[in-house]
Design a protein around this motif. Structure first.
Motif, PDB file in Angstrom:
ATOM      1  N   LYS A 116       0.862  -1.184   0.000  1.00 28.63           N
ATOM      2  CA  LYS A 116       0.000   0.000   0.000  1.00 28.63           C
ATOM      3  C   LYS A 116       0.893   1.226   0.000  1.00 28.63           C
ATOM      4  N   GLY A 165      -3.384  -6.191   0.375  1.00 27.19           N
ATOM      5  CA  GLY A 165      -4.225  -7.338   0.685  1.00 27.19           C
ATOM      6  C   GLY A 165      -4.059  -8.475  -0.324  1.00 27.19           C
ATOM      7  N   ASN A 166      -4.756  -9.562  -0.094  1.00 28.48           N
ATOM      8  CA  ASN A 166      -4.721 -10.721  -0.999  1.00 28.48           C
ATOM      9  C   ASN A 166      -3.293 -11.183  -1.295  1.00 28.48           C
ATOM     10  N   GLU A 198      -3.411  -7.456  -4.254  1.00 23.79           N
ATOM     11  CA  GLU A 198      -4.606  -6.620  -4.279  1.00 23.79           C
ATOM     12  C   GLU A 198      -4.686  -5.732  -5.527  1.00 23.79           C
ATOM     13  N   LYS A 244      -7.163  -5.607  -8.682  1.00 22.04           N
ATOM     14  CA  LYS A 244      -7.894  -4.376  -8.968  1.00 22.04           C
ATOM     15  C   LYS A 244      -7.736  -3.980 -10.442  1.00 22.04           C
TER      16      LYS A 244
END
Lengths: 309, 582
Positions: A47, A61-62, A66, A70
């Motif tokens: 992030k 995440g994931n 993530e 996305k």
């Protein structure tokens, strides 16, 4: 045995150390500007936080994927991917043979002065930025104010929507790309042609080969290795995308075909401050490019050509 | 030969070493530095506290933060962001007549040294980004973009202001008086109570007005249109009489100007299609798009434009020119444009180079040009406008986490919000940058040299106030009208007033962070522009599919999620009521 090797190495170094010192400059360049920045690839899995170092940022995440999820669940990403492939493939099909043909033509010119002038004129556009070319394109091809369309209309034809209708726009885009780069790319082929022994041509003439025969049997085979290397490199760029060309030439009416990965990254990622997403897309793009490059190289080597590795 | 090679190599090594040591001295890559180093180093506590033995009444109240009354006992130092517009003939934005006025005033009143940090106006976002990452951002930062502050705040890079404001409210009377609690707490999260920025006030809320060429109307014997139908007929008359109106170049005729930004360039027309019964809830839940794309009725307005486009009434090439392109302005200056819906003063701006002056010069008619009109009433027969909101649409002031002088920064905001200081900055010295008319209006005088204002009314310095604002609104109005050299005051007043008749805007505040909006702003607004452009130029039979397709894509790409979240938020705070109490 050992001793002589070391001795030889010492001798070698004493004679050639200057070369290694000179080599250190490009190596440093690559380390500082190419390899160290690669550590920032991890932003794709984290992030992004402006106020933390890249090592301290929280994992995404994931399992870190993530932002890949996305990107892949964004429809515009797939349109951008499709457009990138479409435009680059067309560029390859139309734009790749063009400099070869031009080089062959130039090579056959008998009047050397004319050849030189032509060569200079055709490679000049290479030095124009796409921003300038897009300005020229507007002046020439805009529906009501473009010079070409004004002339067409004066002659009684309908205006051609060169820039404002998707299919026409793609043609304009490819054509301008060829116009801009064909002369420049010709240089390398002309250099390769120069390397072909004139004796081959003389022998062929003696055997009664005409101009086309000589091109087909001597010139083309002579520059084949160059063509292969450039083709491999072109395939490596199949998913890479220039930013300024589609961005400058595109407009809202043709967004459906002009939005490529680089412009997607710019609007969604950079302007939307989604840096992790941007990095993820960039990484994906690079990985695919490497796969294409390696694939094309392997195929070339299997077929008995020299690759690039 | 070998010698040369050796020398060459030695030079290379030296160059390399030099380059490396330079690298080491240069700031480290932006993203890798934590904001440890504060931008402003505190000035040494040399200034002895002369006020120590003057027992001012509220003095003791804030002694803990070094305040005696409203003055710091030791000199503080803060840095303030200032836009650098790099204008021709302008002064250095960080050091000029007006900055000296501010520096001196703040030092005298609060014992705070002010240093201005210039940031290029047009790359402001990127530059602040870099400075924040490097920990060198100014103590007082300004931006128009609320999401940007949200983003930084979420990363922990912005001071939360509530405790500071609570503590020092009594020494910030000017700030609270000028912005009011509404402005100061506008962006406060109603749940967490967190506040990361203070809203500047937009004193001038005017947005767009419709304009038409009065000299063309006269030539054709037409009256100023009073309804959409009359407006349409005027456009047709322009189109059909191109040979009369533009005898030399009739094919250049553009009855109605348009740009890629359809939602802006057709706003007065669109407003007429939005039902008058639009609720406050809809203003909040659907109004997040800055062109109000989601208000009901929008499609019908665009369909009207589509019809006009296909009848040859709208500039054919408009969609080819993107943001920042000035072709549309040049067309107006050249006198090819019959009507346009524009920023309320954009045709009158820039004195000698204004659109209207250019037209007057070219036609040799000093009454020629554009008059403002609004011929587009809505379903209840009223003309409605959706101008800028006085609160929530202007600059936001925030303090990055590297600011270790939060109290001093708040006092600075107080000083700059003070009516006297603010007005001096806006109009400067009498007889130099302005003169006072007998009726009290302030006439702007163009100056060059050290007293030139780098931004209109120095708005870049009055960071809590955008636009002229005097105690008496009538004086303000008169002064606005006198602010455009070479343009009749009546024209300006008419354009100004028409841009905000029966205005409506969201009064509910932001009601906290909308998670669905994160990072979506530019993506959605560019989608909007794309499909509106395509819808306007579509053939009439394709119009529905283009518009609906575009709108569905907009909603699917995040628009619907934002509406849903905003609806939830509204219902959380206002329940089932659809209008706020007046």
């Amino acid at each position: 045995m050992e001793k002589t090797t070391i001795k030889r190495f010492g001798l070698y170094m004493r004679q050639n150390w200057t070369l290694y010192v000179m080599l250190s400059l490009p190596i440093t360049f690559f380390i500082v500007f190419r390899y160290i920045p690669m550590t920032y690839i991890q932003i794709a899995f984290k992030k992004f936080n402006l106020f933390k170092s890249v090592w301290e940022m929280e994992a995404a995440g994931n399992y870190g994927f993530e932002f890949f999820i996305k990107a892949f669940s964004n429809r515009d990403f797939f349109y951008a991917l499709r457009n990138t492939l479409l435009l680059n493939l067309l560029d390859l099909v139309v734009g790749f043979p063009a400099p070869i043909i031009l080089a062959l033509l130039l090579n056959e010119l008998a009047f050397k002065m004319f050849k030189r002038v032509t060569q200079t004129v055709v490679y000049m556009p290479h030095f124009l930025s796409w921003i300038i070319i897009s300005g020229l394109a507007l002046q020439l091809f805009a529906p009501t104010t473009g010079l070409v369309n004004i002339v067409l209309q004066k002659m009684g034809f309908e205006a051609v929507p060169f820039l404002n209708e998707p299919t026409h726009w793609v043609v304009t885009y490819i054509f301008l790309g060829v116009w801009q780069s064909v002369g420049w790319n010709t240089i390398i082929y002309l250099a390769a042609i120069t390397g072909i022994s004139p004796e081959l041509y003389e022998a062929a003439s003696v055997d009664g080969a005409g101009r086309l025969r000589r091109i087909w049997h001597i010139t083309l085979p002579g520059i084949k290795p160059t063509i292969i290397v450039l083709l491999i490199m072109a395939l490596g760029r199949i998913l890479g995308s220039e930013f300024d060309r589609p961005y400058a030439l595109g407009n809202n009416l043709v967004k459906g075909v002009s939005n490529v990965i680089s412009t997607f990254v710019y609007t969604v990622g950079i302007r939307g401050s989604q840096f992790s997403l941007t990095t993820a897309v960039g990484l994906f793009q690079s990985v695919i490019c490497v796969i294409f490059l390696a694939g094309a190289n392997t195929i070339a080597e299997k077929n008995g050509e020299r690759g690039i590795f | 030969m070998k010698r040369i090679a050796r020398v060459l190599a030695a030079v290379l090594v030296l160059a390399l070493l030099a380059a490396c040591s330079n690298n080491a001295a240069a700031p480290a890559p932006a993203a890798s530095t934590a904001p440890a180093a504060p931008a402003a180093t505190k000035a040494p506590d040399t200034a002895a506290a002369p006020a120590a033995d003057t027992p001012a009444a509220p003095a003791g109240a804030h002694a803990d933060i070094g305040l005696d009354g409203v003055k710091f006992t030791d000199t503080r130092h803060i840095t303030v962001e200032i836009f650098d517009r790099n204008n021709d003939g302008g002064t250095t934005p960080a050091d000029n007549y007006y900055t000296d006025f501010i520096k001196q005033g703040v030092l005298e009143t609060h014992n705070i040294e002010v240093e201005f940090i210039p940031v290029p106006r047009w790359t402001e976002g990127d530059d602040i980004n870099n400075m924040l990452a490097a920990g060198t951002a100014p103590d007082i930062c300004v931006t128009y973009s609320a999401p940007t502050i949200q983003l930084y705040a979420a990363m922990g890079g912005v001071h939360e202001l509530t405790p500071y404001l609570d503590e020092t409210k009594d020494v910030l009377p000017n700030l609270f008086e000028f912005l009011g609690d509404t402005g100061i707490y506008w962006s406060k999260d109603p749940d967490t109570g967190e506040l990361y920025s203070v809203e500047g006030k937009r004193a001038n809320v005017a947005k767009q007005t419709t304009f038409i060429r009065n000299d063309w109307l006269e030539t054709l014997g037409l009256a100023v249109p009073n309804s959409e139908e009359e407006f349409y007929n005027a456009l047709i008359a322009f189109r059909d009489n191109a040979a009369t109106l533009l005898p030399n170049e009739p094919d250049k005729m553009i009855p109605l100007l348009m740009t890629y930004d359809v939602g802006w360039m057709a706003a007065p027309l669109i407003n007429a299609y939005i039902p008058d019964a639009l609720t406050d809830k809809e203003l909040y839940t659907l109004g997040f798009d800055d062109r109000f794309l989601l208000y009901p009725g929008y499609k019908d307005a665009i369909r009207k434009l589509n019809q006009w486009y296909n009848e040859g009434l709208i500039w054919k090439d408009f969609a080819l020119y993107g943001a920042g392109d000035t072709t549309n302005e040049l067309l107006s200056k050249a006198g090819y444009v019959g009507a346009q819906m524009q920023n309320w003063d954009s045709l009158y701006r820039n004195g000698e180079d204004s659109v209207i002056t250019n037209i007057r010069r070219a036609t040799g008619n000093d009454k020629a040009g554009y008059v403002a009109l609004n011929p587009f009433p809505n379903d209840s027969g009223k003309v409605r406008t959706f101008p800028y909101a006085p609160v929530g649409s202007d600059r936001k002031v925030f303090f990055p986490a590297s600011n270790d002088e939060v109290y001093a920064s708040l006092l600075y905001l107080d000083w700059i919000s003070d009516a006297t200081n603010r007005q001096y900055l806006q109009i400067g010295d009498e007889g130099v940058t302005h003169s006072v008319e007998p009726d009290g209006g302030i006439r702007t005088i163009a100056v060059t040299g050290e007293k030139i204002m780098n931004s209109l009314n120095n708005i870049d310095y009055t960071i809590t106030c955008n636009g002229l604002s005097f105690e008496d609104p009538e004086v303000t109005m008169k002064s606005i009208a006198l602010g455009y050299a070479g343009v009749e005051a009546e024209l300006v007043i008419q354009a100004y007033e028409l841009s905000q008749v029966n205005s409506r805007f969201n009064n509910a505040g932001t009601l906290g962070t909308i998670a669905a909006e994160e990072g979506k702003g530019t993506e959605l607004s560019s989608k909007r522009d794309v499909f509106l452009d395509q819808a306007v130029v579509a053939t009439p039979d394709k119009f529905d599919s283009v518009f609906d397709g575009g709108l569905n894509d907009y909603l699917a790409s995040g628009g619907q999620a934002i509406i849903d979240e905003r609806t939830q938020v509204w219902e959380k705070y206002f329940g089932s009521s659809i209008n706020l109490d007046k």
